[in-house]
Structures are given as structure tokens and as C-alpha cells.
Design a protein around this motif. Structure first.
Motif, PDB file in Angstrom:
ATOM      1  N   TYR A   1      -6.356  36.964  40.729  1.00 60.08           N
ATOM      2  CA  TYR A   1      -7.051  38.111  40.161  1.00 60.08           C
ATOM      3  C   TYR A   1      -6.509  38.416  38.766  1.00 60.08           C
ATOM      4  O   TYR A   1      -5.294  38.472  38.567  1.00 60.08           O
ATOM      5  CB  TYR A   1      -6.877  39.339  41.050  1.00 60.08           C
ATOM      6  CG  TYR A   1      -7.513  39.190  42.405  1.00 60.08           C
ATOM      7  CD1 TYR A   1      -8.840  39.526  42.608  1.00 60.08           C
ATOM      8  CD2 TYR A   1      -6.777  38.700  43.482  1.00 60.08           C
ATOM      9  CE1 TYR A   1      -9.433  39.394  43.848  1.00 60.08           C
ATOM     10  CE2 TYR A   1      -7.356  38.556  44.733  1.00 60.08           C
ATOM     11  CZ  TYR A   1      -8.677  38.900  44.911  1.00 60.08           C
ATOM     12  OH  TYR A   1      -9.270  38.756  46.137  1.00 60.08           O
ATOM     13  N   PRO A   2      -7.395  38.649  37.804  1.00 64.63           N
ATOM     14  CA  PRO A   2      -6.947  38.890  36.430  1.00 64.63           C
ATOM     15  C   PRO A   2      -6.405  40.307  36.249  1.00 64.63           C
ATOM     16  O   PRO A   2      -6.778  41.232  36.965  1.00 64.63           O
ATOM     17  CB  PRO A   2      -8.231  38.695  35.614  1.00 64.63           C
ATOM     18  CG  PRO A   2      -9.313  39.107  36.563  1.00 64.63           C
ATOM     19  CD  PRO A   2      -8.857  38.676  37.931  1.00 64.63           C
TER      20      PRO A   2
ATOM     21  N   GLU B   1      -5.228  46.185  47.043  1.00 67.93           N
ATOM     22  CA  GLU B   1      -6.391  45.613  47.715  1.00 67.93           C
ATOM     23  C   GLU B   1      -6.834  44.362  46.970  1.00 67.93           C
ATOM     24  O   GLU B   1      -6.768  44.289  45.744  1.00 67.93           O
ATOM     25  CB  GLU B   1      -7.523  46.645  47.732  1.00 67.93           C
ATOM     26  CG  GLU B   1      -8.761  46.202  48.486  1.00 67.93           C
ATOM     27  CD  GLU B   1      -9.844  47.256  48.453  1.00 67.93           C
ATOM     28  OE1 GLU B   1     -11.010  46.899  48.679  1.00 67.93           O
ATOM     29  OE2 GLU B   1      -9.512  48.433  48.198  1.00 67.93           O
ATOM     30  N   ALA B   2      -7.268  43.357  47.715  1.00 68.74           N
ATOM     31  CA  ALA B   2      -7.695  42.092  47.115  1.00 68.74           C
ATOM     32  C   ALA B   2      -9.068  42.259  46.472  1.00 68.74           C
ATOM     33  O   ALA B   2     -10.084  41.734  46.939  1.00 68.74           O
ATOM     34  CB  ALA B   2      -7.726  40.988  48.165  1.00 68.74           C
ATOM     35  N   ASP B   3      -9.108  42.988  45.366  1.00 78.73           N
ATOM     36  CA  ASP B   3     -10.355  43.272  44.668  1.00 78.73           C
ATOM     37  C   ASP B   3     -10.023  43.484  43.192  1.00 78.73           C
ATOM     38  O   ASP B   3      -9.147  44.291  42.843  1.00 78.73           O
ATOM     39  CB  ASP B   3     -11.018  44.518  45.253  1.00 78.73           C
ATOM     40  CG  ASP B   3     -12.240  44.939  44.466  1.00 78.73           C
ATOM     41  OD1 ASP B   3     -13.277  44.274  44.587  1.00 78.73           O
ATOM     42  OD2 ASP B   3     -12.141  45.943  43.723  1.00 78.73           O
ATOM     43  N   ALA B   4     -10.724  42.769  42.304  1.00 77.28           N
ATOM     44  CA  ALA B   4     -10.391  42.792  40.881  1.00 77.28           C
ATOM     45  C   ALA B   4     -10.558  44.189  40.278  1.00 77.28           C
ATOM     46  O   ALA B   4      -9.744  44.619  39.450  1.00 77.28           O
ATOM     47  CB  ALA B   4     -11.256  41.783  40.127  1.00 77.28           C
ATOM     48  N   MET B   5     -11.607  44.914  40.660  1.00 73.72           N
ATOM     49  CA  MET B   5     -11.806  46.261  40.125  1.00 73.72           C
ATOM     50  C   MET B   5     -10.667  47.180  40.532  1.00 73.72           C
ATOM     51  O   MET B   5     -10.149  47.961  39.724  1.00 73.72           O
ATOM     52  CB  MET B   5     -13.145  46.825  40.616  1.00 73.72           C
ATOM     53  CG  MET B   5     -14.377  46.183  40.016  1.00 73.72           C
ATOM     54  SD  MET B   5     -14.719  46.698  38.309  1.00 73.72           S
ATOM     55  CE  MET B   5     -15.275  48.388  38.566  1.00 73.72           C
TER      56      MET B   5
ATOM     57  N   GLU C   1       0.120  38.372  33.415  1.00 74.29           N
ATOM     58  CA  GLU C   1      -0.440  37.220  34.122  1.00 74.29           C
ATOM     59  C   GLU C   1      -1.226  37.685  35.350  1.00 74.29           C
ATOM     60  O   GLU C   1      -1.008  38.782  35.883  1.00 74.29           O
ATOM     61  CB  GLU C   1       0.671  36.257  34.535  1.00 74.29           C
ATOM     62  CG  GLU C   1       1.557  36.734  35.657  1.00 74.29           C
ATOM     63  CD  GLU C   1       2.559  35.676  36.077  1.00 74.29           C
ATOM     64  OE1 GLU C   1       2.582  34.602  35.462  1.00 74.29           O
ATOM     65  OE2 GLU C   1       3.310  35.932  37.034  1.00 74.29           O
ATOM     66  N   PRO C   2      -2.176  36.864  35.804  1.00 77.85           N
ATOM     67  CA  PRO C   2      -2.986  37.228  36.973  1.00 77.85           C
ATOM     68  C   PRO C   2      -2.133  37.407  38.221  1.00 77.85           C
ATOM     69  O   PRO C   2      -0.980  36.972  38.295  1.00 77.85           O
ATOM     70  CB  PRO C   2      -3.941  36.037  37.116  1.00 77.85           C
ATOM     71  CG  PRO C   2      -3.961  35.393  35.773  1.00 77.85           C
ATOM     72  CD  PRO C   2      -2.589  35.585  35.212  1.00 77.85           C
TER      73      PRO C   2
END
Length: 652
Positions: free
Chosen positions: A291-292, A328-332, A430-431
Motif C-alpha cells: 500500500y502506498p 486496516e488493509a485499505d489504501a484510503m 516507503e509503501p
């Protein structure tokens, strides 16, 4: 500029326009039609015709107005909202009758001598006119402005000349020429400016009265006799077009009625094309996702602290603590924690330094002190909450970011009000790798519900519930008529069982009436055990996102090149398939964005190909047709300027 150069430019422009219509007629509105009307030709002559048998010339130097006709066909192609390219091919006339009536006493010395001369010109042009219609510059709906170039090719230019000299009723000398060519007749080049109004008279059929003024840049002829003769025009006409999108409202049900249903449930293929969804397959696989981390925190206009909609701060939460494991595994979601991510990483890396820059939006904001306060706030937050030595943080401010988003769009202006982070230590930004285990991954991942809701009383609110085995998987809600609803199915959203998805749309009208509509989507589940039993190939999926593409740029940043080399390249083996998807935000034209997305994906593919040989690559330019993230948020738009790389590797 020479006339030949102008003609070449206009011809190329028309070819590009026609090519655009051919290539993109499914993406942008295209209308075909006819036009016609009256010309008011305003001739301004100043020339002398050759001597007649009496040695007397005709002088034509009085302005004259004539009436002609124009008619032809047109193609209107919508470039983007508010801008329409109108290509027109037609015919128009500029004929006129000039008269020269004079007493010749002063010229020949004879009393009571008069001259009666007439020049009857018949001039017809074949017209090619590329125009641009501006449909949203004026506050009146359906009223448009028009501007462009008229190129007229003379298809006929002739004249009849009659010259009569008389001294008495019995002494009359007549000289005449008939059907003579106007020597040196010129291409007509004129600037066209006008306005019109669209009346919808049927489903996709429009009648448009139009008035325009044509200012000529050329003369009727280059011949010495006529090289001072120009013909401005005022045109009044009407066009009839077919094939546009109807603006009429659909027939409403009777009072007290409410209609609720679905047009379809669809998905997008790898090229961003919408297709009907028949089922969803869920596969248990080894899955990891990178994730970025965006180097930006966004602020509201003239506010010095981050906008709470786009930044969550652990120090203000109930626990007061931040942990990577709790993300949470979510980019937003990850990117509303930027301050805490950077603070935690500086706490773990004692040598890392950072520069924090506060910016103004480059348009509405003017007080540079606000930009400085933004940077100071971020520094103070990190220093106080993570015990960081202030000397490790440099603070700067600027009137606008170095890499601007679009100043012509309010969303772009919003993105420029921000706090930026720069560091030579790549670890700070870094991501984040949050998952590296077994996941249930859905195919397709993004689906779209397309509601069909009509109410005579209007819609108060609605709710869409998606359930599996009685468990609510996803909920959407809103007010007004529901538009297409996109669902990006995250790993592990769906159960590990062969259980269909049930969805229900509940709508409440303004008069209190409630109706629902439901449907079912079959789900096929493939566990590790089933794949082994059915001898299906197993695989691992690694997903990587590169997000620091600047606005309107396909270039890979140096930071992303390092991520590609350090994170993606090691995951690629000889039997991997590397799928590369290019995306954009929703700012700008869809067809342009699709090209930009493909260019981004190809640049990533070229970089990876230079590092890894003999691997299968698949490249797709999706553009804005798939909304990966909420584009109403500056974080979502930034995240959407991305290339996602999937490394799919069969397991031995």
C-alpha cells in the motif's frame, strides 16, 4: 501567414476532427445534422471596370447589401463537458448587383450626358468550417456561443457587365459583357463568431436557431480590378441535429407511484469496458499487497490544521496510540494516518530527517503565513507525540506546490492546499506491506450496481445492502435518485463457502412510500483443497501500487523506480505473469485519461522489462472508467493516479 499554409492547417484540423469522431464516437456524444438559412452579404467594392467603346469606365465604390442562401451538413462532436467541435460542410452564395449611375459632364465636357452601368456578379462557394461551440459559458441553459474559421472554395464566380452612355433619347451607346469569369478569384477565409439556442423537439432531436457574423480575411479576387472587394456576412439560420442524448425527463409514474429496480449489475474487464456480471469467483490464494503512502496531508481553505475528513491523528483518539498492526488493509484508510506513519518511522529510525513544506492553493489563498502555520503544525505534532528532536525537521512554506494539480478545476485547487513531506531517507515514505498470508480474492474485484428508480414525489433516501448467508457484507446509502454504485471487493470480504450474494435496494420517496428491489449473484468458491482435488493450478498474487505520478504526468519518479527495483523485481520469477494496469483520476477528458493511463502502464512495463528478462507482461490502460478510490476526496484522486502491478506466479 500565406493562404496555402492556412489551408493546410485547416485541412489537417478537419482530418483530426473527423478521426476523433470515428475513434471516440462511443465515448463522447456525436450528433449529425443539416443547416440552412439566409446570408446578408455586405459588399464593400472599390474598383473600376475596363473602358467601353466610348472610352468611359464604370466605377463601383458604393457599399451594397445582398441576400443569399447557405445550406449544408454538420457533425457535432463533444470534446468534453461544455465544449463541442462542430465540423460543417456546405454551400453559400454571395451574389450581388452593383450600379453606377453618373452625369459625365465633368468628364467629357458634353452637356446632358449620363452613364448607366450595372455589374451583376454571381458568386458561389463550397464551404468547410471547423467551429467550436461553448455550451456552458453563459448562464442561460441551452444557449451556446460559436467560434471558428470559414474556408470557402469558389465553385463559380462570374459577372455580366452593361454600360450605357446617353446624351439624348436618340443618342444611346451600349457596351456589354456576359458570363465573364472573375479573374483571380480567391479562396475565402473568414473568422466566424456567433450564438445559438438548442430546442429539443424529439428524443435526441434538436432544432437550433443560430446567428453569426463572418469577418473576411481575404478579398473576392486577387485581380487588380477586384482586389479591394470584400464581403462580410451576417447569417441567420437554423440547424437540425440527430443522435444526441435526450435531455427530456423520463415519463414519471402517476402521483403516489414509486418504481424501484436495477438496469443491471456489471463489471469492468481488463481494458475498462463495462460488461454484464453473471457470477463472482472467489479463490483462496497466497496474497500480499503493498500500500502506498502519500507524502501529502490536505487542509481546508485558509485553515492551518489538517482537514479532519482527510487526516486522523492518534493523539486525538481514545487510545492515544498508533500501531502499524492496527491499520486496516485499505489504501484510503492508511493515507489518513500520514502524520502518525511518519512520526512512528522517525521514532524507529533515529537518523532520518524530513523537510515539511506548507503550501497555498495557488489561486484562492494569499496569506503565506497560513502555509507556514501548516508546516509548523505538522512539525509540532511529530515532535510532541513521538519525542523527535526538532533539529531533525526542517520547515519551509510556499505560495503553491512545486507539482501543481489543475488550477482550472476546484478539485485540483483543493489538492494544492497541503502539507508536503520530503526526505532523502526512503524508509520514511516507503509503501506499507500489511498482508502476506492466505486470502480469499474475488474475481472481478470491482462490480457496479446500476439502479433504475423513478418517483413522482422525488426520492428522500435509499440504502443498498449486500449480504451473504445472512451476513451484511457491504452497505451503501444516500439521498436523491441513486446513481451507479461501485463496490471494490476487498480480500476476505466474501466467505469461504459456495454461498450466493443477495442484494436489496430500499428506496423511500418524499411522500413516505417505500419500495425494495432484490437480486442474487452466484458465487463460485475455490479453496486450496478444491483446487488440489480438481487438479487446478495454485498461485500466489502480489499487488503493488505506484501512486506518486504527478498530475497529468506519465513519468515514473525516482522514488517509485526504487520501489519497483526493491519490492517488485524480486517477486518476479521466470514463470510469473506481470499484469500492469494504468489508472487516472476523473479530472479531464475520459479519452485523454485513457491514453495517459496506458502511457503510465507502458513506462512501468519498460522499466521492469529492463530489469527482468523473458517474463510475460500484460499491459492495460484503464483510465478513469474504473473509480479505484473516492474521487470526491483529494486522497482518492491522488491514489487514482496510479499503476497497479499484479505479479501472478503459479506454485510448483
Amino acid at each position: 501567414m500565406k493562404i496555402t499554409k492556412i489551408i493546410s492547417v485547416l485541412s489537417a484540423f478537419m482530418l483530426v476532427s473527423l478521426g476523433a469522431v470515428t475513434l471516440h464516437s462511443e465515448e463522447n456524444e456525436v450528433k449529425f445534422g443539416i443547416f440552412g438559412g439566409i446570408n446578408f452579404n455586405m459588399h464593400s467594392p472599390d474598383f473600376t471596370m475596363p473602358y467601353n467603346t466610348n472610352g468611359i469606365s464604370n466605377v463601383f465604390n458604393e457599399n451594397k447589401t445582398s441576400i443569399g442562401l447557405h445550406l449544408g451538413g454538420l457533425i457535432d462532436y463533444e470534446l468534453s463537458q461544455g465544449y463541442v467541435l462542430s465540423g460543417r460542410l456546405g454551400f453559400h452564395s454571395a451574389s450581388v448587383l452593383f450600379k453606377d449611375n453618373r452625369l459625365l459632364t465633368s468628364e467629357i465636357g458634353a452637356p446632358d450626358t449620363s452613364l448607366a452601368g450595372e455589374l451583376d456578379a454571381s458568386i458561389y462557394y463550397l464551404e468547410i468550417s471547423p467551429m467550436l461551440k461553448f455550451t456552458e459559458l453563459l448562464p442561460v441553459e441551452n444557449l451556446y456561443l460559436l467560434g471558428g474559421i470559414e474556408l470557402g472554395i469558389p465553385i463559380s464566380a462570374k459577372y455580366d457587365l452593361t454600360n450605357s452612355v446617353s446624351t439624348t433619347a436618340d443618342d444611346l451607346t451600349t457596351y456589354s459583357q456576359t458570363n465573364q469569369d472573375i479573374d483571380g478569384k480567391s479562396m475565402r477565409l473568414a473568422i466566424a463568431l456567433g450564438a445559438g439556442y438548442d430546442f429539443e423537439i424529439g428524443d435526441g432531436v434538436e432544432l437550433s436557431p443560430e446567428v453569426s457574423f463572418r469577418l473576411p480575411l481575404t478579398k473576392v479576387s486577387s485581380n487588380n480590378n477586384f482586389d479591394s472587394w470584400s464581403v462580410p456576412q451576417v447569417r441567420v439560420g437554423v440547424s437540425l441535429t440527430f443522435g444526441g442524448k435526450s435531455t427530456k425527463e423520463p415519463n414519471k409514474p402517476e402521483a403516489g407511484e414509486l418504481s424501484v429496480g436495477f438496469n443491471d449489475v456489471s463489471y469492468y474487464d481488463k481494458d475498462g469496458n463495462k460488461k454484464k456480471l453473471n457470477d463472482i469467483s472467489v479463490e483462496e490464494t497466497e496474497y500480499q499487497e503493498l500500500y502506498p503512502v502519500l507524502p501529502y496531508v490536505f487542509c481546508s481553505e485558509n485553515e492551518s490544521i489538517p482537514d479532519k475528513r482527510y487526516q486522523t491523528m492518534a493523539s486525538q483518539s481514545a487510545s492515544g496510540e498508533f500501531s502499524f498492526s492496527a491499520l486496516e488493509a485499505d489504501a484510503m484508510t492508511i493515507n489518513i494516518n500520514t502524520l502518525d506513519i511518519i512520526g512512528k518511522r522517525m521514532q524507529n529510525n533515529k537518523q532520518a530527517r524530513v523537510r515539511i513544506n506548507g503550501t497555498l492553493d495557488g489561486k484562492n489563498e494569499v496569506d503565506l503565513e497560513v502555509a507556514k502555520q501548516r508546516a509548523d503544525f505538522a512539525k509540532n505534532y511529530i515532535v510532541v507525540n513521538y519525542g523527535i528532536n526538532p533539529d531533525r525537521i526542517d520547515v519551509t512554506s510556499s505560495k503553491k506546490p512545486e507539482k501543481l494539480s489543475a488550477l482550472s478545476n476546484p478539485d485540483g485547487v483543493q489538492e494544492n492546499r497541503r502539507i508536503e513531506f520530503f526526505s532523502s531517507n526512503s524508509e520514511l515514505l516507503e509503501p506499507i506491506m500489511l498482508s502476506k498470508d492466505k486470502k480469499r480474492v474475488a474475481f472481478p474485484q470491482l462490480i457496479e450496481f446500476n439502479p433504475a428508480v423513478v418517483s413522482s414525489a422525488g426520492i428522500k433516501n435509499w440504502e443498498l445492502r449486500v449480504m451473504q448467508a445472512g451476513r451484511i457484507v457491504k452497505q451503501f446509502a444516500g439521498t436523491g435518485v441513486p446513481q451507479p454504485i461501485q463496490w471494490n471487493i476487498m480480500p476476505n470480504d466474501l466467505t469461504d463457502a459456495q454461498v450466493p450474494l443477495d442484494y436489496t435496494l430500499e428506496v423511500i420517496a418524499n411522500d413516505g412510500m417505500v419500495k425494495t428491489s432484490s437480486g442474487t449473484i452466484p458465487v463460485e468458491y475455490y479453496s486450496f483443497t478444491r483446487k488440489r482435488t480438481e487438479d487446478m493450478p495454485d498461485k500466489t498474487i502480489s499487488k503493488y501500487s505506484l501512486v506518486v505520478f504527478d498530475f497529468d504526468s506519465p513519468n515514473i519518479s525516482e522514488a517509485d523506480k526504487k520501489i519497483l527495483e526493491d519490492k517488485v523485481v524480486p517477486a518476479i520469477t521466470y514463470n510469473s505473469t506481470v499484469q500492469i494496469y494504468g489508472y487516472t483520476d476523473k479530472l479531464g477528458n475520459d479519452s485523454y485519461n485513457k491514453k495517459l493511463a496506458l502511457e503510465r502502464a507502458n513506462n512501468v512495463k519498460n522499466f521492469l522489462e529492463s530489469k527482468v528478462k523473458n517474463v510475460k507482461f500484460e499491459v492495460y490502460g484503464v483510465g478513469e472508467s474504473v473509480e479505484l478510490f473516492n474521487n470526491n476526496s483529494p486522497i482518492g484522486r491522488q491514489l487514482s493516479r496510479t499503476v497497479q502491478v499484479y505479479v501472478v506466479t503459479p506454485k510448483k
